[in-house]
Write a protein that holds these residues in place. Structure first.
Motif, PDB file in Angstrom:
ATOM      1  N   CYS A  58       0.794  -0.747  -0.012  1.00 21.11           N
ATOM      2  CA  CYS A  58       0.169   0.254   0.291  1.00 21.11           C
ATOM      3  C   CYS A  58       0.966   1.119  -0.226  1.00 21.11           C
ATOM      4  O   CYS A  58       1.541   1.802   0.890  1.00 21.11           O
ATOM      5  CB  CYS A  58      -0.943   0.107   1.468  1.00 21.11           C
ATOM      6  SG  CYS A  58      -2.079   1.396   1.120  1.00 21.11           S
ATOM      7  N   LEU A  59       1.175   1.696  -1.336  1.00 24.33           N
ATOM      8  CA  LEU A  59       1.443   2.955  -1.369  1.00 24.33           C
ATOM      9  C   LEU A  59       1.007   4.676  -0.636  1.00 24.33           C
ATOM     10  O   LEU A  59      -0.191   4.492  -1.185  1.00 24.33           O
ATOM     11  CB  LEU A  59       2.143   3.151  -3.088  1.00 24.33           C
ATOM     12  CG  LEU A  59       2.330   4.484  -3.644  1.00 24.33           C
ATOM     13  CD1 LEU A  59       3.947   4.980  -2.374  1.00 24.33           C
ATOM     14  CD2 LEU A  59       3.030   4.752  -4.597  1.00 24.33           C
TER      15      LEU A  59
ATOM     16  N   SER B 236      -9.019   7.889  -0.667  1.00 22.19           N
ATOM     17  CA  SER B 236      -8.534   9.314  -0.342  1.00 22.19           C
ATOM     18  C   SER B 236      -9.107   9.721   0.953  1.00 22.19           C
ATOM     19  O   SER B 236     -10.290   9.768   1.238  1.00 22.19           O
ATOM     20  CB  SER B 236      -9.452   9.932  -1.868  1.00 22.19           C
ATOM     21  OG  SER B 236      -9.080   9.647  -2.839  1.00 22.19           O
ATOM     22  N   LEU B 237      -7.766  11.074   1.348  1.00 22.76           N
ATOM     23  CA  LEU B 237      -8.133  11.377   2.634  1.00 22.76           C
ATOM     24  C   LEU B 237      -7.720  13.273   2.362  1.00 22.76           C
ATOM     25  O   LEU B 237      -6.864  13.024   1.694  1.00 22.76           O
ATOM     26  CB  LEU B 237      -8.060  10.872   3.978  1.00 22.76           C
ATOM     27  CG  LEU B 237      -8.024   9.361   3.997  1.00 22.76           C
ATOM     28  CD1 LEU B 237      -7.289   8.773   5.364  1.00 22.76           C
ATOM     29  CD2 LEU B 237      -9.663   9.198   4.493  1.00 22.76           C
TER      30      LEU B 237
ATOM     31  N   LEU C  93      -4.494   6.408  -0.579  1.00 21.50           N
ATOM     32  CA  LEU C  93      -3.723   4.861  -0.569  1.00 21.50           C
ATOM     33  C   LEU C  93      -4.281   4.096  -2.016  1.00 21.50           C
ATOM     34  O   LEU C  93      -4.897   3.882  -2.056  1.00 21.50           O
ATOM     35  CB  LEU C  93      -4.093   4.714   0.371  1.00 21.50           C
ATOM     36  CG  LEU C  93      -4.008   5.508   2.392  1.00 21.50           C
ATOM     37  CD1 LEU C  93      -5.590   4.958   3.160  1.00 21.50           C
ATOM     38  CD2 LEU C  93      -2.757   4.955   2.810  1.00 21.50           C
ATOM     39  N   THR C  94      -3.113   3.544  -1.723  1.00 26.65           N
ATOM     40  CA  THR C  94      -3.353   2.570  -3.109  1.00 26.65           C
ATOM     41  C   THR C  94      -2.692   1.094  -3.030  1.00 26.65           C
ATOM     42  O   THR C  94      -1.672   0.903  -2.699  1.00 26.65           O
ATOM     43  CB  THR C  94      -2.760   3.022  -4.224  1.00 26.65           C
ATOM     44  OG1 THR C  94      -1.145   3.633  -4.188  1.00 26.65           O
ATOM     45  CG2 THR C  94      -3.436   3.920  -5.664  1.00 26.65           C
ATOM     46  N   LEU C  95      -3.808  -0.056  -2.865  1.00 31.03           N
ATOM     47  CA  LEU C  95      -3.456  -1.017  -2.753  1.00 31.03           C
ATOM     48  C   LEU C  95      -2.856  -1.872  -3.658  1.00 31.03           C
ATOM     49  O   LEU C  95      -3.840  -1.387  -4.573  1.00 31.03           O
ATOM     50  CB  LEU C  95      -4.588  -1.789  -1.785  1.00 31.03           C
ATOM     51  CG  LEU C  95      -4.430  -1.437  -0.428  1.00 31.03           C
ATOM     52  CD1 LEU C  95      -6.146  -1.676   0.441  1.00 31.03           C
ATOM     53  CD2 LEU C  95      -4.221  -2.747   0.214  1.00 31.03           C
ATOM     54  N   ARG C  96      -2.082  -2.590  -3.277  1.00 27.85           N
ATOM     55  CA  ARG C  96      -1.612  -3.540  -5.050  1.00 27.85           C
ATOM     56  C   ARG C  96      -1.148  -4.890  -4.407  1.00 27.85           C
ATOM     57  O   ARG C  96      -0.658  -4.942  -3.781  1.00 27.85           O
ATOM     58  CB  ARG C  96      -0.475  -2.510  -5.588  1.00 27.85           C
ATOM     59  CG  ARG C  96      -1.131  -1.190  -5.979  1.00 27.85           C
ATOM     60  CD  ARG C  96       0.699   0.008  -5.288  1.00 27.85           C
ATOM     61  NE  ARG C  96      -0.027   1.251  -5.452  1.00 27.85           N
ATOM     62  CZ  ARG C  96       0.225   1.522  -6.650  1.00 27.85           C
ATOM     63  NH1 ARG C  96       0.650   1.628  -7.979  1.00 27.85           N
ATOM     64  NH2 ARG C  96      -0.188   3.171  -6.618  1.00 27.85           N
TER      65      ARG C  96
END
Ligand code: MD3
Ligand code: FE
Length: 204
Positions: A104-105, A134-135, A195-198
């Motif tokens: 997670c970036l 997004s936050l 946050l990007t989950l990959r």
């Protein structure tokens, strides 16, 4: 959800205010252990305007040597903190894949930060989707097609929004044109967290 490009699904307000507060607190706890760093462009060493960290088994980093995923923080050398519960639950609810997330970036946009149009191609697994949460302040997000010159469409990504990049959109060009100032009261300072989950590697 709303399909904003082929395979790109958008859930405005997927997290309510309480969920956003919970996730923001979880991110603060991650960042206390894995501080934001300033990535550098490969070769040129020019700094990104976005600052970054990661959680989960792998994290994305960039420096003069190139882009890569690695198991430890580039400055502290410590392993990335584990995924917060809410991220694991978001992936299970939205990603529609049997593959578990591996990275997670965490991107931090101060007002004025941006991210130019790019493709995400540093993963060895493109079949799995990418999930973005997004936050904080709203971002003007742009997505096109798989060629840089394809026409683009823009949406405002607000605090609590979820975006799933699956199918053809997984390799679409995309970027953040700007952050809209004072558009959210969630965070203690002006700016935005994405946050990007990959999934990084194919199933073994
Ligand atoms: C489309 N992040 O981390 S989130 C990135 O808001 C990135 O910080 C932006 O681009 C941000 O690489 C955009 C939405 C997003 C994330 C990953 C994608 C869109 C994407 C991967 C492939 C295609
Ligand atoms: Fe990206």
């Amino acid at each position: 959800p709303v399909e904003i490009a082929p395979g790109c699904l958008w859930w405005p307000g997927w997290l309510d205010r309480a969920g956003q507060e919970t996730l923001a607190q979880e991110v603060r706890e991650v960042l206390a252990r894995a501080p934001l760093f300033t990535p550098l462009m490969p070769r040129t060493g020019k700094p990104f305007s976005v600052r970054m960290s990661n959680c989960g088994p792998l994290g994305w980093v960039s420096d003069v040597a190139g882009y890569r995923y690695q198991p430890a923080h580039p400055e502290t050398g410590a392993p990335w903190p584990p995924f917060p519960d809410l991220l694991v639950r978001a992936w299970a609810a939205l990603a529609a894949t049997p593959l578990a997330p591996q990275a997670c970036l965490i991107n931090w946009y101060a007002p004025g930060a941006r991210m130019g149009l790019h493709q995400d191609r540093d993963e060895a697994e493109f079949a799995a989707p990418v999930l973005s949460l997004s936050l904080g302040d709203t971002a003007l997000f742009r997505i096109g097609g798989t060629a840089r010159t394809d026409p683009t469409r823009s949406i405002r990504l607000a605090s609590g929004d979820a975006l799933l990049l699956a199918g053809p959109s997984r390799l679409a060009f995309h970027g953040i044109d700007r952050i809209l100032p004072e558009s959210s009261t969630l965070l203690r300072q002006p700016g935005r967290i994405n946050l990007t989950l990959r999934r990084v590697h194919p199933a073994d």
